[in-house]
Design a protein around this motif. Structure first.
Motif, PDB file in Angstrom:
ATOM      1  N   THR A 192       0.834  -1.200   0.000  1.00 37.65           N
ATOM      2  CA  THR A 192       0.000   0.000   0.000  1.00 37.65           C
ATOM      3  C   THR A 192       0.871   1.254   0.000  1.00 37.65           C
ATOM      4  OG1 THR A 192      -0.135   0.498   2.388  1.00 37.65           O
ATOM      5  CG2 THR A 192      -1.531  -1.306   1.551  1.00 37.65           C
ATOM      6  N   ARG A 193       0.207   2.388  -0.153  1.00 40.21           N
ATOM      7  CA  ARG A 193       0.895   3.676  -0.055  1.00 40.21           C
ATOM      8  C   ARG A 193       0.775   4.292   1.329  1.00 40.21           C
ATOM      9  NH1 ARG A 193      -0.402   2.917  -5.236  1.00 40.21           N
ATOM     10  NH2 ARG A 193       1.008   3.737  -6.844  1.00 40.21           N
ATOM     11  N   GLY A 194       0.194   3.572   2.272  1.00 40.37           N
ATOM     12  CA  GLY A 194       0.104   4.068   3.645  1.00 40.37           C
ATOM     13  C   GLY A 194      -0.826   5.246   3.805  1.00 40.37           C
ATOM     14  N   GLU A 195      -1.922   5.251   3.038  1.00 43.49           N
ATOM     15  CA  GLU A 195      -2.836   6.393   3.050  1.00 43.49           C
ATOM     16  C   GLU A 195      -3.468   6.663   4.404  1.00 43.49           C
ATOM     17  OE1 GLU A 195      -3.309   4.157  -0.942  1.00 43.49           O
ATOM     18  OE2 GLU A 195      -3.079   3.658   1.194  1.00 43.49           O
ATOM     19  N   ALA A 196      -3.584   5.626   5.250  1.00 40.71           N
ATOM     20  CA  ALA A 196      -4.251   5.782   6.541  1.00 40.71           C
ATOM     21  C   ALA A 196      -3.274   6.111   7.666  1.00 40.71           C
ATOM     22  CB  ALA A 196      -5.032   4.510   6.886  1.00 40.71           C
ATOM     23  N   GLY A 197      -2.037   6.401   7.320  1.00 39.64           N
ATOM     24  CA  GLY A 197      -1.053   6.724   8.342  1.00 39.64           C
ATOM     25  C   GLY A 197      -1.324   8.057   9.007  1.00 39.64           C
ATOM     26  N   GLU A 198      -0.631   8.283  10.095  1.00 37.63           N
ATOM     27  CA  GLU A 198      -0.771   9.549  10.807  1.00 37.63           C
ATOM     28  C   GLU A 198       0.033  10.627  10.107  1.00 37.63           C
ATOM     29  OE1 GLU A 198       0.666   8.479  14.641  1.00 37.63           O
ATOM     30  OE2 GLU A 198      -1.245   7.620  15.299  1.00 37.63           O
ATOM     31  N   GLY A 199      -0.399  11.869  10.282  1.00 34.35           N
ATOM     32  CA  GLY A 199       0.363  12.993   9.755  1.00 34.35           C
ATOM     33  C   GLY A 199       0.027  13.308   8.313  1.00 34.35           C
ATOM     34  N   GLY A 200       0.810  14.167   7.710  1.00 36.66           N
ATOM     35  CA  GLY A 200       0.597  14.616   6.351  1.00 36.66           C
ATOM     36  C   GLY A 200       1.492  15.803   6.066  1.00 36.66           C
ATOM     37  N   THR A 201       1.590  16.177   4.796  1.00 34.39           N
ATOM     38  CA  THR A 201       2.458  17.281   4.407  1.00 34.39           C
ATOM     39  C   THR A 201       1.731  18.175   3.411  1.00 34.39           C
ATOM     40  OG1 THR A 201       4.414  15.876   4.689  1.00 34.39           O
ATOM     41  CG2 THR A 201       4.700  17.909   3.442  1.00 34.39           C
ATOM     42  N   GLY A 202       1.400  19.386   3.823  1.00 27.27           N
ATOM     43  CA  GLY A 202       0.807  20.357   2.908  1.00 27.27           C
ATOM     44  C   GLY A 202      -0.485  19.857   2.283  1.00 27.27           C
ATOM     45  N   ASP A 203      -0.652  20.187   0.994  1.00 27.54           N
ATOM     46  CA  ASP A 203      -1.873  19.847   0.281  1.00 27.54           C
ATOM     47  C   ASP A 203      -1.781  18.533  -0.472  1.00 27.54           C
ATOM     48  OD1 ASP A 203      -3.058  22.236   1.110  1.00 27.54           O
ATOM     49  OD2 ASP A 203      -2.171  23.343  -0.580  1.00 27.54           O
ATOM     50  N   GLU A 204      -0.630  17.882  -0.464  1.00 28.42           N
ATOM     51  CA  GLU A 204      -0.491  16.630  -1.191  1.00 28.42           C
ATOM     52  C   GLU A 204      -1.174  15.488  -0.443  1.00 28.42           C
ATOM     53  OE1 GLU A 204       3.356  16.009  -3.715  1.00 28.42           O
ATOM     54  OE2 GLU A 204       3.946  16.652  -1.714  1.00 28.42           O
ATOM     55  N   PRO A 205      -1.820  14.580  -1.175  1.00 27.98           N
ATOM     56  CA  PRO A 205      -2.367  13.393  -0.513  1.00 27.98           C
ATOM     57  C   PRO A 205      -1.261  12.625   0.198  1.00 27.98           C
ATOM     58  CG  PRO A 205      -3.189  13.584  -2.761  1.00 27.98           C
ATOM     59  CD  PRO A 205      -2.111  14.604  -2.615  1.00 27.98           C
ATOM     60  N   GLY A 260      -0.759   9.516   0.632  1.00 26.41           N
ATOM     61  CA  GLY A 260      -0.228   8.393  -0.115  1.00 26.41           C
ATOM     62  C   GLY A 260       0.839   8.797  -1.112  1.00 26.41           C
ATOM     63  N   VAL A 261       0.668   9.954  -1.733  1.00 23.12           N
ATOM     64  CA  VAL A 261       1.658  10.458  -2.688  1.00 23.12           C
ATOM     65  C   VAL A 261       2.963  10.774  -1.963  1.00 23.12           C
ATOM     66  CG1 VAL A 261       2.208  12.355  -4.268  1.00 23.12           C
ATOM     67  CG2 VAL A 261      -0.088  11.352  -4.266  1.00 23.12           C
ATOM     68  N   VAL A 262       2.831  11.412  -0.821  1.00 23.55           N
ATOM     69  CA  VAL A 262       4.009  11.761  -0.022  1.00 23.55           C
ATOM     70  C   VAL A 262       4.750  10.508   0.418  1.00 23.55           C
ATOM     71  CG1 VAL A 262       4.796  12.822   2.138  1.00 23.55           C
ATOM     72  CG2 VAL A 262       2.997  13.926   0.780  1.00 23.55           C
ATOM     73  N   ARG A 263       4.012   9.532   0.900  1.00 26.62           N
ATOM     74  CA  ARG A 263       4.657   8.338   1.438  1.00 26.62           C
ATOM     75  C   ARG A 263       5.274   7.468   0.342  1.00 26.62           C
ATOM     76  NH1 ARG A 263       1.669   5.436   6.285  1.00 26.62           N
ATOM     77  NH2 ARG A 263       3.851   4.826   6.618  1.00 26.62           N
ATOM     78  N   GLU A 264       4.676   7.471  -0.831  1.00 26.13           N
ATOM     79  CA  GLU A 264       5.290   6.744  -1.941  1.00 26.13           C
ATOM     80  C   GLU A 264       6.652   7.341  -2.282  1.00 26.13           C
ATOM     81  OE1 GLU A 264       4.507   5.605  -6.649  1.00 26.13           O
ATOM     82  OE2 GLU A 264       2.917   6.571  -5.473  1.00 26.13           O
ATOM     83  N   ARG A 265       6.720   8.666  -2.309  1.00 29.97           N
ATOM     84  CA  ARG A 265       7.995   9.319  -2.585  1.00 29.97           C
ATOM     85  C   ARG A 265       9.013   9.011  -1.481  1.00 29.97           C
ATOM     86  NH1 ARG A 265       6.060  14.072  -3.576  1.00 29.97           N
ATOM     87  NH2 ARG A 265       6.274  14.961  -1.492  1.00 29.97           N
ATOM     88  N   GLU A 266       8.567   9.027  -0.242  1.00 29.16           N
ATOM     89  CA  GLU A 266       9.460   8.708   0.872  1.00 29.16           C
ATOM     90  C   GLU A 266       9.980   7.278   0.773  1.00 29.16           C
ATOM     91  OE1 GLU A 266       7.499  11.685   4.278  1.00 29.16           O
ATOM     92  OE2 GLU A 266       6.952   9.568   4.212  1.00 29.16           O
ATOM     93  N   GLU A 288      14.125   9.937   5.846  1.00 28.63           N
ATOM     94  CA  GLU A 288      13.374  10.135   4.602  1.00 28.63           C
ATOM     95  C   GLU A 288      11.870   9.967   4.814  1.00 28.63           C
ATOM     96  OE1 GLU A 288      14.489  11.335   1.969  1.00 28.63           O
ATOM     97  OE2 GLU A 288      16.662  11.057   2.116  1.00 28.63           O
ATOM     98  N   HIS A 289      11.477   9.279   5.859  1.00 32.81           N
ATOM     99  CA  HIS A 289      10.048   9.096   6.150  1.00 32.81           C
ATOM    100  C   HIS A 289       9.580  10.219   7.086  1.00 32.81           C
ATOM    101  CE1 HIS A 289       9.441   5.295   4.092  1.00 32.81           C
ATOM    102  NE2 HIS A 289      10.611   4.890   4.561  1.00 32.81           N
TER     103      HIS A 289
END
Length: 270
Positions: A45-58, A60-66, A213-214
């Motif tokens: 998965t892309r970890g969409e249900a994880g805690e936290g977030g960065t700005g306006d990006e979804p 899952g997109v952030v975590r895939e890059r990480e 990186e995460h």
């Protein structure tokens, strides 16, 4: 990079979420890469249900890059991201999430991936942290590796003795976290079921780079006293659940020598 004579040439790590490959298996991946083993990661998965977030990006997109950035630090040859969604920690799993999948279908998907990569060793998490996605991925990875004829399968273990200390510390520091609110659940694999312990302390600095990186996620190791931090990060504890090598059952391949070391026989607990 030279390859240690006789060492496995391909290692596949199967995990549920971005950061599992680093927080759970980072020391092992670094150690294997240093021995010249080609390492592969498959993440469900892309970890969409994880805690936290960065700005306006979804998220899952952030975590895939990480995931890709951390894997590069860990020396991973290839990262494959499957199309499933993070199930979260509780509640009825929604359609399309990892916990809602047909287990046989997920195992078949991983089997096809293993048939392409042709690893000599498959590693996944022991799922002893109480996360249902980790449990789903553990069972599917073991089933897939067995069906694909992978010679050796290991679980990266959280030792129960370490987890008791970790929970005590985390409950004192972060009493509001959902995964710490479950009572009467014993986290961690019983210490007597660990079949081998690998010293990965030489890779501690590089592991810290990968964990950084995460950045969207809180590290489970933040704020720990050094003695407990060292317990988690300087050693990798493995439980052998499949070994069909010429050395026979009850032994484990040690990248440090390389060579076989004696280990207690273990079976996967349902």
């Amino acid at each position: 990079m030279s390859h240690s004579p006789g060492a496995p040439t391909r290692l596949l790590v199967a995990v549920a979420h971005p950061d599992d490959e680093t927080f759970g298996c980072g020391g092992l991946l670094l150690h294997a890469a240093a021995a010249g083993t080609d390492t592969y990661v498959v993440c469900a998965t892309r970890g969409e249900a994880g805690e936290g977030g960065t700005g306006d990006e979804p998220l899952g997109v952030v975590r895939e890059r990480e995931l890709h950035r951390a894997a590069a630090v860990l020396g991973v040859r290839e990262v494959t991201l499957l199309a499933h969604r993070d199930s979260g920690m509780s509640g009825e799993p929604e359609p399309g999430t990892l916990a809602a999948l047909d287990p046989d279908a997920l195992a078949a998907e991983l089997e096809a991936h293993a048939a392409r990569v042709r690893p000599e060793v498959v590693v996944t998490l022991d799922a002893s942290d109480g996360h249902r996605d980790h449990e789903v991925m553990r069972d599917a990875a073991v089933a897939a590796a067995t069906a694909a004829g992978v010679p050796r399968v290991h679980l990266v273990c959280l030792a129960r003795s370490s987890m008791v200390r970790w929970v005590e510390h985390q409950r004192a520091e972060h009493p509001d976290r959902e995964h710490l609110s479950v009572e009467d659940v014993e986290l961690g694999t019983p210490d007597e079921l660990v079949t081998a312990t690998l010293d990965v302390s030489a890779h501690r600095a590089r592991l810290a780079e990968a964990m950084a990186e995460h950045a969207s996620q809180d590290s489970p190791y933040d704020g720990l006293p050094e003695s407990l931090l060292s317990d988690f990060l300087d050693s990798v504890r493995l439980r052998t659940v499949r070994d069909t090598g010429a050395a026979g059952p009850g032994r484990w391949w040690d990248h440090r020598r390389p060579g076989w070391v004696e280990a207690r026989t273990a079976t996967l607990v349902p």
